[in-house]
Design a protein around this motif. Structure first.
Motif, mmCIF file in Angstrom:
data_model
loop_
_atom_site.group_PDB
_atom_site.id
_atom_site.type_symbol
_atom_site.label_atom_id
_atom_site.label_comp_id
_atom_site.label_asym_id
_atom_site.label_seq_id
_atom_site.Cartn_x
_atom_site.Cartn_y
_atom_site.Cartn_z
ATOM 1 N N CYS A 167 27.616 -16.015 -29.056
ATOM 2 C CA CYS A 167 28.898 -17.705 -28.782
ATOM 3 C C CYS A 167 29.851 -17.230 -28.466
ATOM 4 C CB CYS A 167 27.824 -18.396 -29.943
ATOM 5 S SG CYS A 167 28.968 -20.076 -28.821
ATOM 6 N N ALA A 168 29.967 -17.900 -27.134
ATOM 7 C CA ALA A 168 31.607 -18.001 -26.652
ATOM 8 C C ALA A 168 32.295 -18.736 -27.091
ATOM 9 C CB ALA A 168 31.452 -18.139 -25.262
ATOM 10 N N HIS A 169 32.565 -19.508 -28.454
ATOM 11 C CA HIS A 169 32.747 -20.486 -29.060
ATOM 12 C C HIS A 169 33.656 -19.264 -30.565
ATOM 13 C CE1 HIS A 169 33.683 -23.208 -32.462
ATOM 14 N NE2 HIS A 169 34.778 -23.236 -31.632
ATOM 15 N N LEU A 170 33.153 -18.574 -32.138
ATOM 16 C CA LEU A 170 32.973 -18.416 -32.699
ATOM 17 C C LEU A 170 31.828 -16.879 -32.571
ATOM 18 C CD1 LEU A 170 34.347 -20.747 -35.174
ATOM 19 C CD2 LEU A 170 35.652 -18.564 -33.769
ATOM 20 N N GLY A 171 31.069 -16.646 -31.780
ATOM 21 C CA GLY A 171 30.257 -15.173 -32.292
ATOM 22 C C GLY A 171 28.657 -15.381 -33.048
ATOM 23 N N CYS A 172 28.637 -16.322 -32.992
ATOM 24 C CA CYS A 172 27.149 -17.084 -33.775
ATOM 25 C C CYS A 172 25.773 -16.422 -32.449
ATOM 26 C CB CYS A 172 27.100 -17.844 -34.231
ATOM 27 S SG CYS A 172 28.032 -18.590 -35.224
ATOM 28 N N PRO A 173 24.850 -15.692 -33.573
ATOM 29 C CA PRO A 173 23.998 -15.059 -32.325
ATOM 30 C C PRO A 173 23.445 -16.909 -31.960
ATOM 31 C CG PRO A 173 23.702 -14.923 -35.140
ATOM 32 C CD PRO A 173 24.378 -15.392 -34.597
ATOM 33 N N VAL A 174 23.172 -16.285 -30.055
ATOM 34 C CA VAL A 174 22.203 -17.704 -30.219
ATOM 35 C C VAL A 174 21.145 -17.888 -29.462
ATOM 36 C CG1 VAL A 174 24.255 -18.501 -28.222
ATOM 37 C CG2 VAL A 174 22.863 -17.328 -27.733
ATOM 38 N N ARG A 175 19.974 -18.370 -29.520
ATOM 39 C CA ARG A 175 18.626 -18.608 -29.393
ATOM 40 C C ARG A 175 18.077 -19.174 -28.550
ATOM 41 N NH1 ARG A 175 18.101 -20.451 -35.419
ATOM 42 N NH2 ARG A 175 19.423 -18.893 -36.390
ATOM 43 N N TRP A 176 16.736 -18.854 -27.373
ATOM 44 C CA TRP A 176 16.782 -19.649 -26.299
ATOM 45 C C TRP A 176 15.815 -20.699 -27.502
ATOM 46 C CZ3 TRP A 176 17.053 -21.087 -21.250
ATOM 47 C CH2 TRP A 176 16.356 -21.831 -20.894
ATOM 48 N N ASN A 177 15.768 -21.920 -27.291
ATOM 49 C CA ASN A 177 14.856 -23.283 -26.786
ATOM 50 C C ASN A 177 14.189 -23.320 -26.149
ATOM 51 O OD1 ASN A 177 14.506 -25.720 -26.858
ATOM 52 N ND2 ASN A 177 14.991 -26.233 -29.726
ATOM 53 N N GLU A 178 12.434 -23.434 -26.387
ATOM 54 C CA GLU A 178 11.430 -23.341 -25.068
ATOM 55 C C GLU A 178 11.505 -25.118 -24.630
ATOM 56 O OE1 GLU A 178 7.951 -20.363 -25.982
ATOM 57 O OE2 GLU A 178 6.847 -21.606 -24.907
ATOM 58 N N GLU A 179 11.291 -25.519 -25.801
ATOM 59 C CA GLU A 179 11.547 -26.842 -25.396
ATOM 60 C C GLU A 179 12.098 -27.535 -24.871
ATOM 61 O OE1 GLU A 179 10.967 -31.054 -28.101
ATOM 62 O OE2 GLU A 179 10.793 -28.813 -28.588
ATOM 63 N N LYS A 180 14.008 -27.672 -24.895
ATOM 64 C CA LYS A 180 14.789 -27.626 -23.993
ATOM 65 C C LYS A 180 14.836 -26.533 -22.722
ATOM 66 C CE LYS A 180 16.934 -30.290 -28.656
ATOM 67 N NZ LYS A 180 16.206 -31.113 -28.836
ATOM 68 N N GLN A 181 15.215 -26.157 -23.195
ATOM 69 C CA GLN A 181 14.994 -24.652 -21.637
ATOM 70 C C GLN A 181 16.346 -24.136 -21.882
ATOM 71 O OE1 GLN A 181 13.107 -23.360 -19.652
ATOM 72 N NE2 GLN A 181 11.836 -23.435 -21.322
ATOM 73 N N LEU A 182 16.998 -24.199 -22.827
ATOM 74 C CA LEU A 182 18.520 -24.073 -23.295
ATOM 75 C C LEU A 182 19.205 -22.991 -24.553
ATOM 76 C CD1 LEU A 182 20.514 -27.448 -23.383
ATOM 77 C CD2 LEU A 182 20.197 -26.095 -21.504
ATOM 78 N N TYR A 183 19.766 -22.012 -24.472
ATOM 79 C CA TYR A 183 20.541 -21.745 -25.227
ATOM 80 C C TYR A 183 20.809 -22.374 -26.480
ATOM 81 C CZ TYR A 183 19.659 -17.479 -22.268
ATOM 82 O OH TYR A 183 19.315 -16.005 -22.317
ATOM 83 N N LEU A 184 20.827 -22.633 -27.681
ATOM 84 C CA LEU A 184 21.454 -22.961 -28.324
ATOM 85 C C LEU A 184 22.494 -22.628 -29.602
ATOM 86 C CD1 LEU A 184 18.474 -25.519 -30.060
ATOM 87 C CD2 LEU A 184 20.054 -25.803 -27.542
ATOM 88 N N CYS A 185 22.896 -22.841 -29.467
ATOM 89 C CA CYS A 185 23.859 -21.963 -30.977
ATOM 90 C C CYS A 185 24.106 -22.674 -32.372
ATOM 91 C CB CYS A 185 25.322 -21.813 -30.851
ATOM 92 S SG CYS A 185 26.477 -21.087 -31.939
ATOM 93 N N PRO A 186 23.057 -22.421 -33.312
ATOM 94 C CA PRO A 186 23.186 -22.503 -34.485
ATOM 95 C C PRO A 186 24.101 -23.268 -34.874
ATOM 96 C CG PRO A 186 22.760 -20.521 -34.751
ATOM 97 C CD PRO A 186 22.598 -20.364 -33.545
ATOM 98 N N CYS A 187 25.562 -23.071 -35.143
ATOM 99 C CA CYS A 187 27.154 -22.450 -35.689
ATOM 100 C C CYS A 187 26.984 -24.240 -35.713
ATOM 101 C CB CYS A 187 27.565 -21.531 -35.703
ATOM 102 S SG CYS A 187 26.756 -20.327 -36.157
ATOM 103 N N HIS A 188 27.864 -24.790 -34.244
ATOM 104 C CA HIS A 188 28.144 -25.476 -33.516
ATOM 105 C C HIS A 188 27.957 -26.409 -33.165
ATOM 106 C CE1 HIS A 188 31.430 -22.934 -35.481
ATOM 107 N NE2 HIS A 188 31.383 -23.455 -36.605
ATOM 108 N N GLY A 189 26.709 -25.982 -32.613
ATOM 109 C CA GLY A 189 25.444 -26.857 -31.144
ATOM 110 C C GLY A 189 26.232 -26.413 -30.175
ATOM 111 N N GLY A 190 26.632 -25.240 -29.836
ATOM 112 C CA GLY A 190 27.085 -24.659 -27.953
ATOM 113 C C GLY A 190 25.165 -24.542 -27.487
ATOM 114 N N LEU A 191 25.490 -25.267 -26.147
ATOM 115 C CA LEU A 191 24.448 -25.490 -24.636
ATOM 116 C C LEU A 191 24.765 -24.105 -23.651
ATOM 117 C CD1 LEU A 191 23.809 -29.103 -25.535
ATOM 118 C CD2 LEU A 191 22.401 -27.169 -26.787
#
Ligand code: FES
Length: 235
Positions: free
Chosen positions: A161-185
């Motif tokens: 993640c471009a915020h603090l580096g947490c690993p982002v995941r692809w969310n099929e339902e939202k069709q977005l990458y989500l960052c689990p740490c602080h909610g980056g999209l």
């Protein structure tokens, strides 16, 4: 009348001791501080890295489906040396891979966009990702023009993640990458959509598809900030 005893330490002596103390303090302090900060100075100030600069295989691009990103893991050779001792990666069991840095990479096909200029992004998405048609006909033996066509449509993104580096995941339902740490999209192109990240996802800048249909990358990213003036974190 008895003569007053002269003060054994004059004002200039006192100041001299102070200066000497400061010099000795600096001599004792600077080397350890420089040693501790040297990895930061090396990477952030000098732009150098312990990670190898060669090409590393990611995998066949034909594995990336039309509308969903695919996750690959790559191992970059690394040489971290402290004093004379190289530091091994304790998470890797394979003796051939002890000096490696593992990175996850997201590959997807670019979705068409409305306009350029969003922060670290390509702009608002207005259609479905476009997988090159040639991949329906073959998975290797690509000509130079076919390889160029494939690369022009491929997103090669770091999963940090471009915020603090947490690993982002692809969310099929939202069709977005989500960052689990602080909610980056982020959208499928890696563009910033919401949350605290100050920009879009990091892109690998040195990436190429070869004749065998596999993607190869170097450990280099676009780290410069984007240009989105609408983003709340951009001044
Ligand atoms: Fe991803 Fe903070 S690290 S939003």
């Amino acid at each position: 009348m008895a003569e007053l005893q002269k003060d054994p330490i004059t004002r200039s002596d006192f100041l001299g001791f102070g200066v000497m103390g400061a010099i000795v303090g600096a001599i004792l302090t600077i080397p350890p501080v420089a040693f501790v900060l040297s990895p930061i100075i090396k990477t952030d100030v000098l732009g150098e890295s312990d990670v190898g600069t060669g090409w590393v295989e990611v995998g066949p691009v034909s594995k990336v489906p039309a509308e969903e990103p695919t996750h690959f893991v790559v191992s970059f050779p690394i040489q971290q040396v402290y004093g004379t001792k190289a530091v091994e990666n304790p998470n890797v069991q394979d003796p051939n891979e002890k000096f490696t840095l593992r990175n996850a990479i997201w590959l997807s096909w670019k979705a068409p966009i409305k306009e350029q200029g969003r922060q670290g992004s390509n702009g608002d998405i207005i259609g479905k990702p476009e997988r090159p048609k040639i991949l329906d006909q073959k998975s290797s033996g690509f000509t130079e023009s076919e390889r160029k066509e494939i690369m022009s449509k491929l997103n090669v993104l770091s999963n940090s993640c471009a915020h603090l580096g947490c690993p982002v995941r692809w969310n099929e339902e939202k069709q977005l990458y989500l960052c689990p740490c602080h909610g980056g999209l982020y959208d499928i192109n890696g563009g910033w959509v919401g949350g605290p990240p100050p920009r879009g996802m990091y892109r690998y800048t040195d990436a190429e598809v070869r004749e065998d249909g596999k993607l190869y990358v170097k450990h280099k990213f676009n780290i410069e900030p984007g240009l989105n003036k609408q983003h709340p974190y951009v001044v």
